[in-house]
Design a protein around this motif. Structure first.
Motif, PDB file in Angstrom:
ATOM      1  N   ALA A  22       0.844  -1.198   0.000  1.00  0.00           N
ATOM      2  CA  ALA A  22       0.000   0.000   0.000  1.00  0.00           C
ATOM      3  C   ALA A  22       0.880   1.250   0.000  1.00  0.00           C
ATOM      4  N   PRO A  23       0.404   2.339  -0.607  1.00  0.00           N
ATOM      5  CA  PRO A  23       1.204   3.561  -0.631  1.00  0.00           C
ATOM      6  C   PRO A  23       1.482   4.121   0.760  1.00  0.00           C
ATOM      7  N   THR A  24       0.655   3.770   1.724  1.00  0.00           N
ATOM      8  CA  THR A  24       0.854   4.237   3.096  1.00  0.00           C
ATOM      9  C   THR A  24       1.970   3.486   3.816  1.00  0.00           C
ATOM     10  N   GLU A  25       2.482   2.426   3.190  1.00  0.00           N
ATOM     11  CA  GLU A  25       3.518   1.614   3.815  1.00  0.00           C
ATOM     12  C   GLU A  25       4.935   2.075   3.478  1.00  0.00           C
ATOM     13  N   ASN A  26       5.051   3.150   2.707  1.00  0.00           N
ATOM     14  CA  ASN A  26       6.388   3.636   2.349  1.00  0.00           C
ATOM     15  C   ASN A  26       6.345   5.138   2.132  1.00  0.00           C
ATOM     16  N   GLU A  27       7.458   5.789   2.411  1.00  0.00           N
ATOM     17  CA  GLU A  27       7.515   7.240   2.295  1.00  0.00           C
ATOM     18  C   GLU A  27       7.470   7.722   0.855  1.00  0.00           C
ATOM     19  N   ALA A  28       7.773   6.849  -0.092  1.00  0.00           N
ATOM     20  CA  ALA A  28       7.741   7.224  -1.512  1.00  0.00           C
ATOM     21  C   ALA A  28       6.315   7.243  -2.056  1.00  0.00           C
ATOM     22  N   ASP A  95      -1.875 -18.008 -24.898  1.00  0.00           N
ATOM     23  CA  ASP A  95      -2.624 -19.179 -24.440  1.00  0.00           C
ATOM     24  C   ASP A  95      -2.370 -19.506 -22.967  1.00  0.00           C
ATOM     25  N   ASP A  96      -1.450 -18.795 -22.338  1.00  0.00           N
ATOM     26  CA  ASP A  96      -1.117 -19.021 -20.929  1.00  0.00           C
ATOM     27  C   ASP A  96      -1.592 -17.844 -20.086  1.00  0.00           C
ATOM     28  N   PRO A  97      -1.880 -18.072 -18.804  1.00  0.00           N
ATOM     29  CA  PRO A  97      -2.269 -16.965 -17.924  1.00  0.00           C
ATOM     30  C   PRO A  97      -1.155 -15.916 -17.830  1.00  0.00           C
ATOM     31  N   LEU A  98      -1.562 -14.680 -17.652  1.00  0.00           N
ATOM     32  CA  LEU A  98      -0.642 -13.558 -17.470  1.00  0.00           C
ATOM     33  C   LEU A  98      -0.649 -13.178 -15.994  1.00  0.00           C
ATOM     34  N   ARG A  99       0.545 -12.965 -15.442  1.00  0.00           N
ATOM     35  CA  ARG A  99       0.685 -12.476 -14.067  1.00  0.00           C
ATOM     36  C   ARG A  99       1.766 -11.425 -14.082  1.00  0.00           C
ATOM     37  N   PHE A 100       1.486 -10.254 -13.495  1.00  0.00           N
ATOM     38  CA  PHE A 100       2.461  -9.171 -13.500  1.00  0.00           C
ATOM     39  C   PHE A 100       2.283  -8.271 -12.286  1.00  0.00           C
ATOM     40  N   LEU A 101       3.365  -7.586 -11.964  1.00  0.00           N
ATOM     41  CA  LEU A 101       3.321  -6.576 -10.906  1.00  0.00           C
ATOM     42  C   LEU A 101       3.089  -5.223 -11.553  1.00  0.00           C
ATOM     43  N   GLU A 102       2.218  -4.438 -10.931  1.00  0.00           N
ATOM     44  CA  GLU A 102       1.962  -3.070 -11.371  1.00  0.00           C
ATOM     45  C   GLU A 102       2.476  -2.153 -10.276  1.00  0.00           C
ATOM     46  N   ILE A 103       3.503  -1.383 -10.604  1.00  0.00           N
ATOM     47  CA  ILE A 103       4.040  -0.394  -9.673  1.00  0.00           C
ATOM     48  C   ILE A 103       3.365   0.925 -10.025  1.00  0.00           C
ATOM     49  N   ILE A 104       2.695   1.520  -9.070  1.00  0.00           N
ATOM     50  CA  ILE A 104       1.912   2.732  -9.306  1.00  0.00           C
ATOM     51  C   ILE A 104       2.519   3.860  -8.487  1.00  0.00           C
ATOM     52  N   ALA A 105       2.925   4.934  -9.191  1.00  0.00           N
ATOM     53  CA  ALA A 105       3.579   6.053  -8.509  1.00  0.00           C
ATOM     54  C   ALA A 105       3.017   7.384  -9.005  1.00  0.00           C
ATOM     55  N   PRO A 106       2.498   8.197  -8.098  1.00  0.00           N
ATOM     56  CA  PRO A 106       2.176   7.886  -6.712  1.00  0.00           C
ATOM     57  C   PRO A 106       1.054   6.847  -6.638  1.00  0.00           C
ATOM     58  N   GLY A 107       0.907   6.245  -5.481  1.00  0.00           N
ATOM     59  CA  GLY A 107       0.132   5.028  -5.350  1.00  0.00           C
ATOM     60  C   GLY A 107      -1.334   5.122  -5.004  1.00  0.00           C
TER      61      GLY A 107
END
Length: 160
Positions: A22-28, A95-107
């Motif tokens: 969560a964005p509240t978990e880091n100062e950035a 044909d395969d599932p997609l899994r990815f991280l989304e980094i959102i700034a600011p969050g």
């Protein structure tokens, strides 16, 4: 006022969204959301953000990104930046599932997923749900072209 109650794990139509940081978990003020998407599925209508950048990092599968009028394919271990004010969307053409991280700034936008989850899958004939979706988006500086969905699905042989 934050509507996020710690972390969430929701589904928006077929797009899975789990808040890992969560964005509240880091100062950035950065958020990290893990997304999943089944094969041959459009994740979202064409949309743009006015307040944040999104950086997607593919963990499994392959992501197709349409940003402005440019199509690109992002493979495992590769990032893609979806910058603010750029019309974009993405899908899983494979044909395969997609899994990815989304980094959102600011969050702060990470809260959007939890808020709209009860409205999805969004039925275009449900004017009240569509209006609420657009109202929530407006609060986050998020603009969506809902009319792009049928065209994208037809052009790229996708479901949503």
């Amino acid at each position: 006022m934050s509507l996020v109650t710690d972390h969430y794990d929701v589904t928006l139509g077929k797009l899975g969204a789990r808040l890992d940081v969560a964005p509240t978990e880091n100062e950035a003020n950065v958020a990290v959301v893990e997304h999943t998407l089944p094969p041959h599925t459009l994740a979202a209508p064409l949309h743009r953000h006015s307040r944040e950048d999104e950086i997607s990092y593919v963990l499994d599968g392959e992501m197709t990104v349409l940003a402005d009028d440019t199509l690109s394919t992002v493979s495992v271990g590769e990032p893609v930046v979806k910058g603010r004010n750029v019309w974009h969307t993405f899908w899983n053409a494979g044909d395969d599932p997609l899994r990815f991280l989304e980094i959102i700034a600011p969050g702060e936008f990470s809260e959007f997923f939890e808020e709209v989850a009860p409205l999805t899958p969004l039925d275009p004939s449900d004017r009240e749900a569509v209006a609420e979706f657009l109202r929530i988006g407006e609060r986050y500086g998020f603009e969506a072209d809902l009319e792009s969905v049928p065209r994208l699905c037809e052009e790229h042989d996708l479901q949503m």
